[in-house]
Design an enzyme around this catalytic site. Structure first.
Site, PDB file in Angstrom:
ATOM      1  CD  GLU A  47      40.218  43.842  43.474  1.00  0.00           C
ATOM      2  OE1 GLU A  47      39.944  42.750  42.918  1.00  0.00           O
ATOM      3  OE2 GLU A  47      39.604  44.268  44.470  1.00  0.00           O
ATOM      4  CG  ASN A 110      41.160  47.023  46.679  1.00  0.00           C
ATOM      5  OD1 ASN A 110      41.839  47.381  45.725  1.00  0.00           O
ATOM      6  ND2 ASN A 110      40.546  45.852  46.720  1.00  0.00           N
ATOM      7  CE  LYS A 127      36.400  45.901  45.928  1.00  0.00           C
ATOM      8  NZ  LYS A 127      37.142  44.613  45.844  1.00  0.00           N
ATOM      9  CD  GLU A 146      38.284  42.973  48.527  1.00  0.00           C
ATOM     10  OE1 GLU A 146      38.345  44.201  48.362  1.00  0.00           O
ATOM     11  OE2 GLU A 146      37.791  42.197  47.685  1.00  0.00           O
ATOM     12  CB  CYS A 172      36.796  43.716  42.180  1.00  0.00           C
ATOM     13  SG  CYS A 172      36.389  41.958  42.034  1.00  0.00           S
ATOM     14  CG  ASN A 197      42.346  40.047  41.841  1.00  0.00           C
ATOM     15  OD1 ASN A 197      43.316  39.299  41.691  1.00  0.00           O
ATOM     16  ND2 ASN A 197      42.446  41.358  41.739  1.00  0.00           N
TER      17      ASN A 197
HETATM   18  N1  CDT Z   1      37.914  41.379  44.556  1.00  0.00           N
HETATM   19  C1  CDT Z   1      36.586  41.255  44.696  1.00  0.00           C
HETATM   20  O1  CDT Z   1      35.895  42.209  45.035  1.00  0.00           O
HETATM   21  N2  CDT Z   1      36.066  40.042  44.464  1.00  0.00           N
HETATM   22  C2  CDT Z   1      34.693  39.708  44.674  1.00  0.00           C
HETATM   23  C3  CDT Z   1      34.586  38.260  44.987  1.00  0.00           C
HETATM   24  C4  CDT Z   1      33.247  37.844  45.425  1.00  0.00           C
HETATM   25  S1  CDT Z   1      32.814  38.333  47.003  1.00  0.00           S
HETATM   26  C5  CDT Z   1      33.660  37.294  48.046  1.00  0.00           C
HETATM   27  C6  CDT Z   1      33.828  40.001  43.444  1.00  0.00           C
HETATM   28  O2  CDT Z   1      32.768  40.618  43.609  1.00  0.00           O
HETATM   29  O3  CDT Z   1      34.170  39.588  42.336  1.00  0.00           O
END
Ligand code: CDT
Length: 308
Positions: A47, A110, A127, A146, A172, A197
């Site tokens: 991502e 995204n 996304k 996000e 993600c 990420n």
């Molecule tokens: N990039 C992404 O979606 N990361 C989220 C982080 C936790 S929610 C703040 C994930 O689900 O891995």
């Protein structure tokens, strides 16, 4: 005819904020070359692969935000990646921040694209599940904005015909939602590509920090098994601008078994032969949708309400 796709997950180490896209793309090309040398036909990148994971910062000046976005794809920065992959005849996918003008307004997504071995973009995913928050929350050691910087993808989940099978994408946070995989499976997906990420620290519930790697694999493996499809999870990992991102990139078989897993938190290629015909091991058995699924009683799944 064999339907084996030799697939590489190209995990990336951190992208510092001041690392030029040209440097990032050069690293991606090095990973692509490594994967191709091992016979990979498909290389999956994370991502927001081209930049630092910028939603960790509250940036009051929109110009600072826009610096992380791409207005066209391919563009000057990514053209060398497209060219090398086309020369090798290798398909690839990666995530990036996309901005475009649509119906008289600016839309930011995204996004992840899948490019086939001839250099054509064959799938464009935006996304759906945007985690985090919309406003600056100074109590957090880092932000997860996000919801501020992107709007949710309006098209949901679909798979496309590519590489001799049907391939879908998610990004993600999508991987934590069973609906993601089921929607993709019902669209016919046999393989799902998911870049991520994921910070190790989750400020609203730090008591779960030690479970981040477990929850990552739990989600990828459950999604693969319950839908009888291949799942390729690919991290941007390591300490990026002081934020610790998990690794654990994994290639998961339709049985839910991890068949390849990254061992580092840096740039690393893992490869596995993904036989799409293995989806039948699950789909013609325990999760034979046509035989055993009961959509007639799943009435709440697509309804907005939540019982209290
Ligand atoms: N990039 C992404 O979606 N990361 C989220 C982080 C936790 S929610 C703040 C994930 O689900 O891995």
């Amino acid at each position: 005819m064999s339907r084996v796709i030799r697939t590489a997950a190209a995990q990336m180490g951190p992208n510092p904020r001041d690392m030029p896209r040209a440097t990032v793309v050069a690293r991606m090309i090095a990973l692509l070359d490594q994967a191709a040398a091992q016979g990979a036909e498909l290389v999956v990148f994370p991502e927001l692969a081209l930049t630092s994971f910028f939603p960790r910062w509250f940036l009051p000046d929109q110009a600072d935000v826009d610096a992380f976005f791409e207005t066209e794809m391919p563009n000057a920065a990514t053209a060398p990646l497209f060219a090398r992959a086309r020369a090798l005849g290798v398909a690839f996918s990666f995530g990036y921040a996309e901005v475009l003008q649509q119906d008289g307004r600016t839309c930011r997504y995204n996004t992840a694209i899948l490019v086939d071995g001839t250099g054509q973009i064959v799938d464009h995913y935006r996304k759906v599940h945007l985690p985090g928050h919309s406003e600056h929350e100074p109590w957090r050691p880092f932000q997860h904005l996000e919801k501020r910087y992107f709007e949710p993808g309006p098209f949901g989940f679909q798979s496309v015909k590519a590489l001799g099978g049907r391939i879908g994408q998610a990004i993600c946070n999508d991987r934590r939602w069973p609906e993601t995989y089921r929607e993709l499976a019902l669209s016919g997906a046999e393989m799902v590509l998911i870049g991520y990420n994921t910070p190790r620290h989750y400020p609203p519930a730090p008591e779960h920090d030690h479970l981040q790697d477990f929850h990552n694999h739990l989600s990828l493996q459950a999604g693969a098994y319950a839908n009888g499809m291949w799942v390729i999870g690919v991290a941007k990992a390591g300490v990026e601008e002081g934020c610790d991102l998990i690794g654990g990139s994994a290639i998961v078989a339709p049985t839910g078994e991890i068949v390849a897993q990254a061992a580092t938190l840096g740039d690393e290629v893992i490869v596995a032969d993904c036989d799409l015909d293995r989806c039948a091991e699950i789909r013609a058995n325990i999760f034979d949708f046509a035989k055993h699924r009961r959509p007639d009683v799943y009435t709440r799944l697509a309804a907005p309400g939540i019982a209290t």
